[in-house]
Design a protein around this motif. Structure first.
Motif, PDB file in Angstrom:
ATOM      1  N   VAL A 154     -20.043   6.760   0.321  1.00 42.22           N
ATOM      2  CA  VAL A 154     -20.331   7.365   1.613  1.00 42.22           C
ATOM      3  C   VAL A 154     -20.879   8.786   1.402  1.00 42.22           C
ATOM      4  O   VAL A 154     -21.855   9.190   1.993  1.00 42.22           O
ATOM      5  N   ASP A 155     -20.238   9.520   0.515  1.00 41.13           N
ATOM      6  CA  ASP A 155     -20.683  10.881   0.201  1.00 41.13           C
ATOM      7  C   ASP A 155     -20.130  11.228  -1.181  1.00 41.13           C
ATOM      8  O   ASP A 155     -18.959  11.560  -1.323  1.00 41.13           O
ATOM      9  N   ARG A 156     -20.971  11.133  -2.176  1.00 41.92           N
ATOM     10  CA  ARG A 156     -20.499  11.245  -3.559  1.00 41.92           C
ATOM     11  C   ARG A 156     -19.880  12.601  -3.870  1.00 41.92           C
ATOM     12  O   ARG A 156     -18.844  12.673  -4.529  1.00 41.92           O
ATOM     13  N   GLU A 157     -20.523  13.664  -3.415  1.00 36.85           N
ATOM     14  CA  GLU A 157     -20.015  15.011  -3.693  1.00 36.85           C
ATOM     15  C   GLU A 157     -18.604  15.187  -3.132  1.00 36.85           C
ATOM     16  O   GLU A 157     -17.685  15.616  -3.808  1.00 36.85           O
ATOM     17  N   ARG A 158     -18.485  14.843  -1.859  1.00 36.75           N
ATOM     18  CA  ARG A 158     -17.188  14.960  -1.188  1.00 36.75           C
ATOM     19  C   ARG A 158     -16.164  14.054  -1.847  1.00 36.75           C
ATOM     20  O   ARG A 158     -15.003  14.419  -2.007  1.00 36.75           O
ATOM     21  N   SER A 159     -16.602  12.864  -2.213  1.00 34.93           N
ATOM     22  CA  SER A 159     -15.685  11.899  -2.822  1.00 34.93           C
ATOM     23  C   SER A 159     -15.115  12.432  -4.124  1.00 34.93           C
ATOM     24  O   SER A 159     -13.921  12.292  -4.396  1.00 34.93           O
ATOM     25  N   LEU A 160     -15.971  13.029  -4.913  1.00 41.66           N
ATOM     26  CA  LEU A 160     -15.527  13.557  -6.199  1.00 41.66           C
ATOM     27  C   LEU A 160     -14.504  14.665  -5.982  1.00 41.66           C
ATOM     28  O   LEU A 160     -13.455  14.711  -6.633  1.00 41.66           O
ATOM     29  N   HIS A 161     -14.798  15.505  -5.021  1.00 42.97           N
ATOM     30  CA  HIS A 161     -13.899  16.598  -4.677  1.00 42.97           C
ATOM     31  C   HIS A 161     -12.543  16.044  -4.208  1.00 42.97           C
ATOM     32  O   HIS A 161     -11.487  16.473  -4.651  1.00 42.97           O
ATOM     33  N   MET A 162     -12.609  15.072  -3.319  1.00 48.44           N
ATOM     34  CA  MET A 162     -11.407  14.446  -2.764  1.00 48.44           C
ATOM     35  C   MET A 162     -10.592  13.776  -3.864  1.00 48.44           C
ATOM     36  O   MET A 162      -9.366  13.908  -3.931  1.00 48.44           O
ATOM     37  N   LEU A 163     -11.289  13.061  -4.739  1.00 51.53           N
ATOM     38  CA  LEU A 163     -10.612  12.372  -5.826  1.00 51.53           C
ATOM     39  C   LEU A 163      -9.841  13.347  -6.712  1.00 51.53           C
ATOM     40  O   LEU A 163      -8.697  13.103  -7.092  1.00 51.53           O
ATOM     41  N   ARG A 164     -10.488  14.438  -7.027  1.00 52.14           N
ATOM     42  CA  ARG A 164      -9.834  15.443  -7.880  1.00 52.14           C
ATOM     43  C   ARG A 164      -8.629  16.045  -7.187  1.00 52.14           C
ATOM     44  O   ARG A 164      -7.593  16.283  -7.816  1.00 52.14           O
ATOM     45  N   GLU A 165      -8.787  16.295  -5.904  1.00 54.75           N
ATOM     46  CA  GLU A 165      -7.690  16.904  -5.149  1.00 54.75           C
ATOM     47  C   GLU A 165      -6.474  15.970  -5.119  1.00 54.75           C
ATOM     48  O   GLU A 165      -5.331  16.398  -5.277  1.00 54.75           O
ATOM     49  N   ILE A 166      -6.740  14.678  -4.936  1.00 58.79           N
ATOM     50  CA  ILE A 166      -5.650  13.696  -4.890  1.00 58.79           C
ATOM     51  C   ILE A 166      -5.000  13.569  -6.269  1.00 58.79           C
ATOM     52  O   ILE A 166      -3.777  13.525  -6.399  1.00 58.79           O
ATOM     53  N   LYS A 167      -5.837  13.551  -7.297  1.00 58.72           N
ATOM     54  CA  LYS A 167      -5.283  13.415  -8.651  1.00 58.72           C
ATOM     55  C   LYS A 167      -4.443  14.623  -9.041  1.00 58.72           C
ATOM     56  O   LYS A 167      -3.494  14.517  -9.798  1.00 58.72           O
ATOM     57  N   ARG A 168      -4.808  15.768  -8.499  1.00 59.10           N
ATOM     58  CA  ARG A 168      -4.043  16.980  -8.770  1.00 59.10           C
ATOM     59  C   ARG A 168      -2.608  16.869  -8.252  1.00 59.10           C
ATOM     60  O   ARG A 168      -1.702  17.534  -8.744  1.00 59.10           O
ATOM     61  N   LEU A 169      -2.396  16.013  -7.264  1.00 51.63           N
ATOM     62  CA  LEU A 169      -1.035  15.792  -6.752  1.00 51.63           C
ATOM     63  C   LEU A 169      -0.198  14.974  -7.729  1.00 51.63           C
ATOM     64  O   LEU A 169       1.012  14.845  -7.566  1.00 51.63           O
ATOM     65  N   GLY A 170      -0.878  14.367  -8.717  1.00 53.48           N
ATOM     66  CA  GLY A 170      -0.161  13.537  -9.676  1.00 53.48           C
ATOM     67  C   GLY A 170      -0.231  12.051  -9.352  1.00 53.48           C
ATOM     68  O   GLY A 170       0.359  11.212 -10.025  1.00 53.48           O
ATOM     69  N   VAL A 171      -1.001  11.734  -8.299  1.00 59.14           N
ATOM     70  CA  VAL A 171      -1.179  10.350  -7.870  1.00 59.14           C
ATOM     71  C   VAL A 171      -2.329   9.741  -8.670  1.00 59.14           C
ATOM     72  O   VAL A 171      -3.282  10.440  -9.006  1.00 59.14           O
ATOM     73  N   SER A 172      -2.253   8.455  -9.007  1.00 57.97           N
ATOM     74  CA  SER A 172      -3.364   7.858  -9.748  1.00 57.97           C
ATOM     75  C   SER A 172      -4.258   7.033  -8.826  1.00 57.97           C
ATOM     76  O   SER A 172      -3.871   6.652  -7.723  1.00 57.97           O
ATOM     77  N   ILE A 173      -5.470   6.781  -9.313  1.00 58.32           N
ATOM     78  CA  ILE A 173      -6.465   6.116  -8.479  1.00 58.32           C
ATOM     79  C   ILE A 173      -7.092   4.939  -9.211  1.00 58.32           C
ATOM     80  O   ILE A 173      -7.546   5.063 -10.354  1.00 58.32           O
ATOM     81  N   ALA A 174      -7.090   3.785  -8.548  1.00 58.76           N
ATOM     82  CA  ALA A 174      -7.668   2.576  -9.131  1.00 58.76           C
ATOM     83  C   ALA A 174      -8.956   2.227  -8.406  1.00 58.76           C
ATOM     84  O   ALA A 174      -9.065   2.387  -7.191  1.00 58.76           O
ATOM     85  N   LEU A 175      -9.927   1.744  -9.173  1.00 58.87           N
ATOM     86  CA  LEU A 175     -11.182   1.271  -8.589  1.00 58.87           C
ATOM     87  C   LEU A 175     -11.036  -0.228  -8.323  1.00 58.87           C
ATOM     88  O   LEU A 175     -10.956  -1.030  -9.253  1.00 58.87           O
TER      89      LEU A 175
END
Ligand code: C2E
Ligand code: MG
Ligand code: MG
Ligand code: MG
Length: 284
Positions: A154-175
């Motif tokens: 939807v918006d790659r720049e924002r997505s990357l930013h969002m992903l990093r912010e979420i990962k900083r919480l210690g939560v993991s992300i699966a594709l």
């Protein structure tokens, strides 16, 4: 002639479009009521180690217990929830319920929660996750969020930013549903995923298609050189599981290992116990 066709098709479509809109609107109203009346439910599907068979965690999958229609699958109402904006309160309910439930589990398995592109596009998401973890007492390392490629695009720049912010919480992300999108490789190159979930469409053909097997082997090699574990979705047969074991796949999920089931049935199945004294321990 072309003009005539167009007007005829308009005459033909107008009433049915109207019906379509009316049905969607009615469903959206019912869905809102369902959320308020507690008719939404989570089912849990086990994710296991391919090598040892041990349980790694569960994926939470939302269901709608409709008073007339019975159990409605997410494919029938998530699109309506997204279109009506209801996906935000529903997604919040799913996240909270999944985290609160997993917080009572022993052993402390991971919990995977699906995110809609619309939730992912909300600026308040990291805060919501942080607050939910705090309020439910779930350790961040036990939460995994599942995203599909379309969510990222939807918006790659924002997505990357969002992903990093979420990962900083210690939560993991699966594709999720890997291999079905337009640009899966590009996505892996640019985004820091913690897990790849290989779409179940690959599993369907694996027993009699050497091509499907070659693709799976290549994706597993890719995951291994990128150091991203791969989970294969849709495992239904022993032969599929044996093949994954031979090819070195990390995790598996599918009807063979366990169908999505309500909490009380995974508890009574002995796969998990609830912490004693927990209010959920009585209801389960
Ligand atoms: P998904 O995240 O890829 O979830 C896996 C789907 O595959 C689930 O369908 C599951 O029941 C099904 N499945 C698992 N093992 C097998 C198997 O061995 N064979 C076959 N044929 N199917 C298997 P389900 O529960 O109907 O969910 C469909 C999709 O709806 C999910 O796909 C996910 O994209 C979405 N969804 C489910 N729950 C939520 C939610 O809470 N929030 C959001 N935003 N989306 C959700
Ligand atoms: Mg998923
Ligand atoms: Mg999937
Ligand atoms: Mg899917």
């Amino acid at each position: 002639r072309a003009k005539g066709d167009v007007s005829r098709s308009i005459c033909f479509y107008e009433p049915s479009m109207d019906d379509f809109v009316r049905t969607r609107r009615k469903l959206a109203a019912e869905l809102r009521e369902a959320l308020e009346k507690g008719q939404l439910d989570l089912h849990y599907q086990v994710q296991t180690s391919v090598l040892t068979g041990e349980i790694r965690g569960y994926e939470a999958l939302v269901r709608w217990r409709h008073p007339v229609r019975g159990l409605v699958p997410p494919s029938d109402f998530i699109p309506i929830a997204e279109e009506s904006g209801l996906i935000l309160p529903i997604g919040e309910w799913v996240l909270r319920t999944a985290c609160a439930t997993a917080a009572t589990w022993s052993p402390p398995y991971k919990i995977a929660v699906n995110l809609s592109p619309i939730q992912f596009g909300t600026a308040g998401l990291p805060d919501l996750i942080r607050r939910t973890l705090r309020e439910t007492g779930l350790d961040a390392e036990r939460l995994e969020l599942e995203l599909t490629e379309s969510t990222i695009f939807v918006d790659r720049e924002r997505s990357l930013h969002m992903l990093r912010e979420i990962k900083r919480l210690g939560v993991s992300i699966a594709l999720d549903d890997f291999g079905t999108g337009y640009s899966s490789l590009d996505i892996l190159r640019s985004f820091p995923f913690d897990k790849i979930k290989l779409d179940r469409s690959f599993m369907r053909e694996v027993e009699d298609s050497p091509t499907a097997r070659a693709i799976i082997r290549a994706i597993l090699a890719l995951g291994s050189s990128l150091k991203i574990p791969v989970l294969a979705e849709g495992i239904e047969t022993d032969a599929q599981l044996a093949l994954l074991r031979a090819e070195g796949c990390d995790e598996a999920q599918g009807y063979l290992l366990g169908r999505p089931a309500p909490l009380d049935s995974i508890v009574s199945g002995g796969q998990i116990t609830l912490m004693p004294g927990d209010p959920l321990a009585q209801s389960a």
